[in-house]
Enzyme design. Structure first.
Site, PDB file in Angstrom:
ATOM      1  N   SER A 112       0.789  -1.238   0.000  1.00 33.35           N
ATOM      2  CA  SER A 112       0.000   0.000   0.000  1.00 33.35           C
ATOM      3  C   SER A 112       0.817   1.281   0.000  1.00 33.35           C
ATOM      4  O   SER A 112       0.240   2.373  -0.043  1.00 33.35           O
ATOM      5  CB  SER A 112      -0.955   0.008   1.204  1.00 33.35           C
ATOM      6  OG  SER A 112      -2.028  -0.866   0.985  1.00 33.35           O
ATOM      7  N   LYS A 114      -0.175   3.689  -2.633  1.00 34.28           N
ATOM      8  CA  LYS A 114      -1.235   4.702  -2.561  1.00 34.28           C
ATOM      9  C   LYS A 114      -0.705   6.132  -2.532  1.00 34.28           C
ATOM     10  O   LYS A 114      -1.458   7.070  -2.821  1.00 34.28           O
ATOM     11  CB  LYS A 114      -2.140   4.415  -1.367  1.00 34.28           C
ATOM     12  CG  LYS A 114      -2.929   3.103  -1.489  1.00 34.28           C
ATOM     13  CD  LYS A 114      -3.850   2.889  -0.295  1.00 34.28           C
ATOM     14  CE  LYS A 114      -4.708   1.638  -0.458  1.00 34.28           C
ATOM     15  NZ  LYS A 114      -3.962   0.387  -0.277  1.00 34.28           N
ATOM     16  N   SER A 120      -5.706   3.302   4.475  1.00 36.11           N
ATOM     17  CA  SER A 120      -5.272   2.369   3.443  1.00 36.11           C
ATOM     18  C   SER A 120      -6.438   1.555   2.891  1.00 36.11           C
ATOM     19  O   SER A 120      -6.309   0.358   2.615  1.00 36.11           O
ATOM     20  CB  SER A 120      -4.181   1.428   3.992  1.00 36.11           C
ATOM     21  OG  SER A 120      -3.327   0.985   2.970  1.00 36.11           O
ATOM     22  N   LYS A 133       2.857   6.544   5.323  1.00 37.62           N
ATOM     23  CA  LYS A 133       2.115   5.474   4.644  1.00 37.62           C
ATOM     24  C   LYS A 133       2.675   4.128   5.067  1.00 37.62           C
ATOM     25  O   LYS A 133       3.894   3.922   5.084  1.00 37.62           O
ATOM     26  CB  LYS A 133       2.186   5.604   3.120  1.00 37.62           C
ATOM     27  CG  LYS A 133       1.194   4.684   2.407  1.00 37.62           C
ATOM     28  CD  LYS A 133      -0.230   5.133   2.643  1.00 37.62           C
ATOM     29  CE  LYS A 133      -1.253   4.027   2.391  1.00 37.62           C
ATOM     30  NZ  LYS A 133      -1.328   3.036   3.489  1.00 37.62           N
TER      31      LYS A 133
END
Length: 354
Positions: free
Chosen positions: A128, A131, A185, A290
């Site tokens: 992720s 993203k 997420s 993140k």
């Protein structure tokens, strides 16, 4: 003996004041265990100072003696190493922190200097972390953030069967979809952002890869907008550049570091939380955050954080264990702070500039 004991006591106070709270508490329970090595280090200096003290009977000499005792403790390289070890107990022979991530890079964003790295050119799945690129492509397109997007059956994860708190049929503004993708997420939100891009998912993925090339990311490839596909790969070196680029987007900074956010899902209020607990810590000043995880990538974490009053980029990939990526980030922070302590001590010993 009084001077020697004072030296040991002074060292103990110094060590406790430079430790993390948990370490300081442990040391307070077992002070002898922490100060015994230091006592050996300063024994010779203490003996000399004790001899000077015995020869001095005037009270006016006491301040000078105490100052000499203070400097004797701080001047010893061994004592400095002891104090640094109290702050960052897991260090190697070169004084670097022992991190448990398979690949990492720590860099000064302002200067580009690499402070620490391991396997930084290894090309690995990034889950992720993807993203961040998804968000940049959405924002670069200047699409309406107020436009209502709908979660469709196409956004359900059939590759891994992961769950989601956003049911099919949910209608949210593009801005909220972006926030949930970065903060929590949410894979369905990231999928919907790509589907509602002009030209759909194929055009979106092509834009992601063009953006990667424009940023000079040589090891980075994308096949989807969520990171569920293990073919989404990058290197720690590339991700330092990607995080730095993401930090230039105000909304990415805001959304990726929001601790929690309440969204109305089909008339029901639901709170979403950040997947990185460090954004809520008063000890951290985080600009971009993140996390990522799939089986192939292991636990990953990237951040832009202000440490030593400087913007630092932290990239940790393939961390083993549930809490290792956060623990590694803490080790990096404590290591940097311990290095700062060494510099401060050296400056104090030199005295004020004349």
């Amino acid at each position: 003996m009084k001077i020697r004991n004072s030296l040991i006591a002074l060292l103990g106070v110094f060590a406790l004041n430079t430790m993390a709270p948990a370490d300081a508490f442990a040391a307070a329970q077992h002070p002898a265990k922490k100060t015994a090595p230091a006592a050996k280090v300063v024994a010779k200096s203490a003996a000399k100072i004790e001899k000077t003290a015995k020869a001095s009977t005037k009270g006016s000499k006491q301040a000078a003696i105490r100052e000499k005792a203070h400097r004797a403790v701080y001047a010893s390289p061994a004592v400095q190493r002891t104090a640094v070890a109290a702050v960052a107990p897991e260090i190697d022979q070169e004084g670097n922190p022992l991190l448990h991530s398979a690949a990492f890079m720590i860099a000064d964003q302002a200067t580009g200097s690499v402070l620490l790295e391991k396997n930084s050119d290894a090309v690995l799945p990034i889950a992720s972390i993807t993203k961040l690129m998804t968000a940049m492509v959405v924002l670069d397109a200047r699409l309406s953030l107020g436009e209502i997007l709908t979660i469709g059956q196409e956004d359900v994860d059939t590759l891994r069967g992961s769950s989601s708190h956003v049911p099919v049929g949910t209608e949210l503004a593009r801005e909220d979809m972006l926030r949930l993708a970065l903060m929590s997420s949410e894979n369905r939100a990231a999928s919907a952002l790509a589907r509602h891009y002009p030209g759909g998912l194929p055009a979106f993925v092509a834009a992601m890869n063009r953006k990667a090339q424009a940023l000079g990311l040589r090891d980075t490839r994308f096949l989807d907008s969520t990171g569920l596909n293990s073919a989404n790969v990058s290197s720690a070196r590339d991700l330092v550049k990607m995080v730095s680029a993401a930090s230039r987007y105000p909304l990415i900074r805001e959304f990726s570091t929001t601790a929690n956010y309440v969204v109305s899902l089909n008339g029901r209020q639901r709170q979403f939380n950040n997947t990185n607990a460090l954004v809520s810590s008063p000890d951290w000043q985080i600009g971009v955050s993140k996390t990522g995880f799939i089986n192939e990538s292991g636990k990953c974490l990237v951040m832009q954080a202000w440490l030593l009053n400087k913007p630092m980029i932290i990239v940790l990939l393939d961390s083993f264990g549930r809490f290792t990526r956060v623990a590694d980030a803490q080790r990096v922070k404590r290591w940097l702070e311990s290095a700062a302590i060494q510099q401060k001590l050296a400056a104090n010993l030199r005295g004020p500039a004349t």
